[in-house]
Scaffold this motif. Structure first.
Motif, PDB file in Angstrom:
ATOM      1  N   THR B 118      -8.882   4.110  -1.871  1.00  0.00           N
ATOM      2  CA  THR B 118      -7.995   3.614  -2.937  1.00  0.00           C
ATOM      3  C   THR B 118      -7.710   4.762  -3.903  1.00  0.00           C
ATOM      4  N   PHE B 119      -6.454   4.915  -4.224  1.00  0.00           N
ATOM      5  CA  PHE B 119      -6.079   5.914  -5.239  1.00  0.00           C
ATOM      6  C   PHE B 119      -4.783   5.465  -5.890  1.00  0.00           C
ATOM      7  N   PHE B 120      -4.456   6.088  -7.002  1.00  0.00           N
ATOM      8  CA  PHE B 120      -3.270   5.687  -7.748  1.00  0.00           C
ATOM      9  C   PHE B 120      -2.003   6.012  -6.945  1.00  0.00           C
ATOM     10  N   GLY B 121      -1.118   5.028  -6.811  1.00  0.00           N
ATOM     11  CA  GLY B 121       0.149   5.250  -6.105  1.00  0.00           C
ATOM     12  C   GLY B 121       0.025   5.157  -4.597  1.00  0.00           C
ATOM     13  N   ARG B 122      -1.030   4.496  -4.118  1.00  0.00           N
ATOM     14  CA  ARG B 122      -1.237   4.443  -2.678  1.00  0.00           C
ATOM     15  C   ARG B 122      -0.082   3.751  -1.955  1.00  0.00           C
ATOM     16  N   GLY B 123       0.388   2.631  -2.550  1.00  0.00           N
ATOM     17  CA  GLY B 123       1.477   1.881  -1.910  1.00  0.00           C
ATOM     18  C   GLY B 123       2.701   2.756  -1.700  1.00  0.00           C
ATOM     19  N   MET B 124       3.006   3.522  -2.717  1.00  0.00           N
ATOM     20  CA  MET B 124       4.172   4.398  -2.658  1.00  0.00           C
ATOM     21  C   MET B 124       3.988   5.481  -1.588  1.00  0.00           C
ATOM     22  N   VAL B 125       2.801   6.093  -1.578  1.00  0.00           N
ATOM     23  CA  VAL B 125       2.529   7.138  -0.590  1.00  0.00           C
ATOM     24  C   VAL B 125       2.645   6.572   0.820  1.00  0.00           C
ATOM     25  N   ARG B 126       2.106   5.366   0.992  1.00  0.00           N
ATOM     26  CA  ARG B 126       2.153   4.746   2.307  1.00  0.00           C
ATOM     27  C   ARG B 126       3.598   4.528   2.748  1.00  0.00           C
ATOM     28  N   THR B 127       4.397   4.004   1.843  1.00  0.00           N
ATOM     29  CA  THR B 127       5.808   3.773   2.172  1.00  0.00           C
ATOM     30  C   THR B 127       6.488   5.078   2.568  1.00  0.00           C
TER      31      THR B 127
END
Lengths: 452, 321
Positions: B118-127
């Motif tokens: 878990t890290f900040f902005g994970r969803g964005m990085v994944r996308t």
């Protein structure tokens, strides 16, 4: 009763839905044409070039209105349209009445009896004025003494160069350059501006890419693909000399990434000022001189460079052929004569400008002051290049079949592409020209066997 | 396909199958009947064309010479096995598929491990990481050919000259990427496009890993590497198998990248490209069909072997553990 009625309504709707789905499926399956066109419409299969798309737009209002003949078009990219026409015509399926073919296909399509001869129509239709069609085109669409197709537009090849760059460097382009002169000019123009190369020549594999310009160089340097008796000549001294010259020139003074550059890449390089010269199709001039082009008005045009022949420009035309199996050949002729006629050129000239006219096929176009004004920079050189092209005798020795930048046999699409892959590897510096040609000779030998 | 995979080492022994009550024949057919249309449809759309291909492959059939169509026995097959261009394209296909699959699994696994934290902005990085997979293959190939590899205006050479300028180099190296390393250029584009696919599969695997087991390993004093080697990797086995298998099946068929980036030149033609050329450009229907049949047989053999090797490899692991 009301209940029953409602049920019937649903059933009818369901049936209509199914029928619509079936129709859609038929359309999607690529069958095209017949499902939508109806029995009385003329089915035309054509390439998706801008001039054809324009024709499609003008047909309903100007052709159908006048003659009452509905036209249903199927429009596909070049490679797909060739494939589809070959399949439909070779099976004589009769799905398409008219197709865009070229001077490459006419000889063997005619020999296989897949095309409707057009000479009787052309003789009777005096308004069409068959004699106005440029002679090399007329000849290239004639096989065994009969006319099989009418050109929509024609092209040859020539040398385009940057007049301003040549002036700044103190270079002079001869009115009829030889390849040696062009090579010397390329060396001097190389680096004339930051990032500018001397010349752009196609190196992309493909019988319609690298092979087209290369074969014109081979012709004028005394080489040929096959002798009259079908002996492959790819390892002959002349063929080797021409290929080595072409590969050396593009490697030394040509565009970067030459092995991946075709017509589109070179057009881009020329437009972006990345190259001082470009040897390619006359059709390229229209794009270079288009409104908004950064090099508009800066380009000079001279005939294709020569060495041992008088001229060396190629000859190509998109032309209308009528399928032998078509039951609507009379209507088809009306369409073909309208699309290839003088009136249609005038119609395009008036509605969207004379520079857009599908040119390169009629002598009268080049006498037309309106056309001369719009296409002045390249009109004369184009007409001269087409008129001088001789597909029956493009080199220094007799050929087994007509063709300038190709050999007019069905196997050439494959043979040319495979040879192009070998030479493209030489352009990339991955193998020697000798090795590329030795492999190519073997490929050509296999094809030649079928004809000897 | 799954039958060859075998069972996972951790799974408890299966309970004995409940004895099936004997059904009468009619009853069985009543249950099967609704499935019959589907079966017939399946046979019609998959098996009949294959039979047709088999038949066509026995003919000398060039659509442009309709009068010379003739039965030629196994001539086409003999040609397929002796023609150097076809042999080279087989080799290219193997090289291309193996290197792309291996590279995507390695990179995909690394990315999946990073994204599993878990890290900040994970969803964005994944996308952002998934995006390459969503691009139409032919546009991706065009993007690589023109925007990246082009020696005149491509990003790679642009970056090289930018870096060169920083260090006062006025004439930095400007390689012609595709001409200098054609097969690698195709591989790089495919790896870029297929890594997200592997990453997604492996990430799903990682996230299905029971947290308490990892926690227990940590408490027992296992190092990060030991946890990865003895817990994570065996757990990921099925996901790796799935990724390799699906990836190989898709990449063997790849056409867009080869067609767009090199047009089959510079010795990069793979089997799908060669078959396309034989069928659409040479119009050699018989020869193209024979080559197609050889590809199908080859794929089946390789897939079977690959699956066996992978599963035996892992069952050995399991017995040792």
């Amino acid at each position: 009763m009301p209940h029953q009625q409602r049920r019937r309504g649903t059933r009818a709707r369901a049936f209509a839905g199914t029928a619509a789905m079936a129709l859609l499926a038929a359309g999607c399956a690529g069958a095209g044409g017949t499902a939508f066109g109806g029995g009385d419409a003329l089915n035309v299969l054509m390439v998706n070039n801008p001039q054809m798309v324009q024709l499609q737009k003008l047909t309903a209002e100007h052709f159908t209105e006048e003659t009452g003949i509905k036209v249903h078009f199927t429009v596909l990219p070049e490679n797909d349209v060739r494939d589809k026409i070959s399949q439909d015509f070779s099976n004589q399926a009769g799905q398409y009445d008219v197709g865009t073919i070229s001077n490459f296909e006419v000889p063997f399509f005619a020999k296989n009896d897949w095309l409707h001869p057009l000479d009787t129509y052309a003789e009777q239709d005096t308004a069409f004025d068959q004699d106005d069609i440029l002679e090399p085109l007329r000849d290239s669409l004639t096989a065994e003494g009969r006319l099989y197709a009418e050109p929509f537009y024609g092209e040859s090849s020539f040398l385009m160069y940057r007049k301003d760059v040549f002036e700044a460097k103190g270079l002079t382009m001869p009115p009829d350059p030889t390849w040696q002169q062009v090579a010397a000019l390329a060396a001097r123009a190389d680096g004339a501006e930051r990032g500018m190369k001397g010349i752009c020549l196609r190196g992309l594999p493909g019988w319609g890419e690298l092979i087209a310009p290369l074969t014109t160089v081979v012709n004028t340097m005394g080489g040929t693909w096959f002798t009259e008796d079908w002996e492959p000549q790819l390892t002959s001294p002349e063929f080797k000399k021409a290929t080595r010259f072409y590969v050396d020139l593009v490697r030394k003074h040509g565009e970067r990434g030459a092995s991946q550059s075709g017509y589109a890449e070179c057009l881009n390089n020329m437009t972006q000022g990345k190259t001082a010269m470009w040897y390619d199709a006359t059709a390229g001039a229209g794009s270079l001189e288009a409104a908004g082009s950064p090099v508009k008005g800066k380009i000079g045009y001279v005939p294709a460079p020569v060495e041992r022949t008088r001229s060396s420009g190629w000859l190509y035309t998109w032309a209308w052929g009528i399928q032998k199996a078509s039951k609507k050949s009379d209507d088809a002729w009306k369409f073909v004569s309208w699309a290839s006629g003088k009136e249609y050129e005038a119609l395009v000239g008036e509605t969207s400008g004379w520079a857009d006219v599908p040119a390169g096929k009629r002598a009268s176009t080049y006498d037309n002051p309106a056309y001369r004004e719009a296409a002045g920079a390249f009109a004369d050189v184009t007409e001269r290049a087409i008129s001088r092209a001789d597909p029956k005798n493009p080199g220094t020795q007799p050929r087994p079949v007509p063709g300038i930048q190709f050999v007019g046999i069905p196997e050439f699409t494959d043979l040319g592409t495979r040879v192009a892959q070998e030479i493209s590897a030489a352009v990339a510096g991955r193998q020697s020209v000798e090795k590329a040609l030795a492999t190519s000779q073997k490929l050509a030998e296999q094809v030649a066997k079928e004809y000897r | 396909m799954t039958t060859a995979v075998g069972t996972t080492p951790q799974s408890p022994p299966r309970p004995p199958a409940p004895a099936r009550p004997k059904r009468s024949g009619t009853r069985a057919w009543v249950t099967r009947a609704p499935l019959l249309p589907a079966l017939v449809f399946l046979i019609v759309v998959t098996q009949l064309p294959f039979v047709a291909t088999l038949v066509i492959s026995l003919f000398d059939w060039n659509s442009l010479s309709p009068d010379e169509r003739a039965f030629s026995g196994l001539d086409n097959y003999a040609y397929v096995f002796t023609d150097t261009a076809l042999r080279d394209s087989v080799l290219n296909t193997v090289l291309l598929t193996a290197s792309v699959v291996i590279a995507t699994v390695v990179v995909g696994l690394a990315l999946a491990l990073l994204l599993d934290r878990t890290f900040f902005g994970r969803g964005m990085v994944r996308t952002l990481l998934i995006t390459p997979f969503l691009i139409v293959p032919v546009s991706a190939a065009l993007l690589w050919k023109h925007a990246l590899y082009n020696p005149e205006y491509g990003l790679l050479n642009g970056a090289l000259s930018g870096i060169g300028e920083l260090f006062g180099d006025t004439d930095p190296a400007q390689p012609d990427w595709i001409a200098d390393m054609p097969l690698l250029a195709v591989v790089a584009a495919l790896v870029w496009q297929w890594t997200p696919f592997m990453m997604l599969i492996l990430l799903a695997g990682l996230q299905s890993r029971p947290a308490e087991v990892v926690e227990a390993a940590r408490l027992d004093g296992a190092s990060a590497w030991q946890t990865f080697r003895y817990l994570t990797l065996p757990h990921l086995r099925r996901y790796l198998e799935l990724g390799v298998l699906l990836g190989a099946v898709y990449i063997v068929q790849n056409f867009d990248a080869v067609f767009t980036i090199t047009a089959g030149g510079l010795g990069t033609a793979n089997l799908p490209y060669t078959i396309y050329q034989t069928f659409y450009q040479a119009h050699e229907y018989g020869l193209a069909s024979a080559a197609g049949v050889v590809v199908v047989i080859g794929t089946i053999i390789i897939a079977t072997f690959a699956l066996r090797t992978v599963s035996s490899l892992f069952s050995e692991e399991a017995t040792r553990a």
